[in-house]
Motif scaffolding. Structure first.
Motif: not given
Length: 165
Positions: A123-130
Motif C-alpha cells: 500500500k504505497v505510491q511511487a512517483q518519479i521526481q527528476g
C-alpha cells in the motif's frame, strides 16, 4: 502526527570517498614494481562525472582498473556506479579508458523502480521526481517493506534510500 510517510530512492556516489579511493590507488601504483617507469595516470573529472585511466598498454590498464575497483570496495563506493567505455588509443602509444560515474537515476531505471513498487501489492505510491523516486505511504511498515523489496531486486544501479520520514 503526519498522515503520510515517505522516502526517496536515489543513486549517487560519495565523491569524497571516491577521491580517497583514487588517491590510495595512485599511491599503490607508484609503489608497485610492475608500474615502474610507466605512463599510468588516473584523472577524476568531477564536473563531467568521468574517471579517465591512461596506461602504457591494455594489460597495465586492466591492472590499474582492478586496483581502483579494490580500493573503491574498501571505501564503500559501489562498483555499479561506473560504466566503462571502450579502450581507445591515446597519445604516444598509450591507451585510455573512460568510465562514466552514475549520478541520479536514468528515466528508464526510475520507471522500472516505480513499476516494481506498484506490482508488489504494497500500500504505497511511487512517483518519479527528476532523478529520484519518492515512495509515499500511510504506514511506516509498508515503507520498510518497499525498501526491502527494492534491496532484493537488481536494477543494475546502486540504490540509496534517503529522506526517510
Amino acid at each position: 502526527m503526519a498522515d503520510q510517510f515517505s522516502f526517496d530512492v536515489v543513486s549517487e556516489v560519495n565523491m569524497q570517498e571516491l577521491k580517497n579511493a583514487l588517491d590510495q590507488a595512485t599511491k599503490e601504483i607508484k609503489q608497485r614494481f610492475d608500474f615502474k617507469d610507466s605512463k599510468t595516470e588516473i584523472t577524476l573529472k568531477e564536473k563531467e562525472k568521468e574517471l579517465v585511466v591512461v596506461s602504457d598498454d591494455e594489460y597495465k590498464l586492466k591492472a590499474v582498473i582492478e586496483i581502483i575497483k579494490a580500493k573503491c570496495v574498501k571505501r564503500g563506493v559501489s562498483l555499479k556506479a561506473f560504466t566503462y567505455g571502450a579502450v581507445e588509443p591515446a597519445l604516444s602509444g598509450t591507451v585510455r579508458q573512460v568510465a562514466k560515474i552514475q549520478s541520479g537515476l536514468a528515466s528508464e531505471k526510475a520507471k522500472d523502480i516505480t513499476k516494481a513498487v506498484k506490482d508488489s501489492k504494497l500500500k504505497v505510491q511511487a512517483q518519479i521526481q527528476g532523478e529520484q523516486v519518492r515512495v509515499l505511504s500511510k504506514s511506516k511498515d509498508e515503507l520498510q517493506g518497499a525498501i526491502a523489496l527494492l534491496k532484493g531486486k537488481d536494477f543494475g544501479v546502486d540504490l540509496q534510500f534517503t529522506n526517510y520520514r
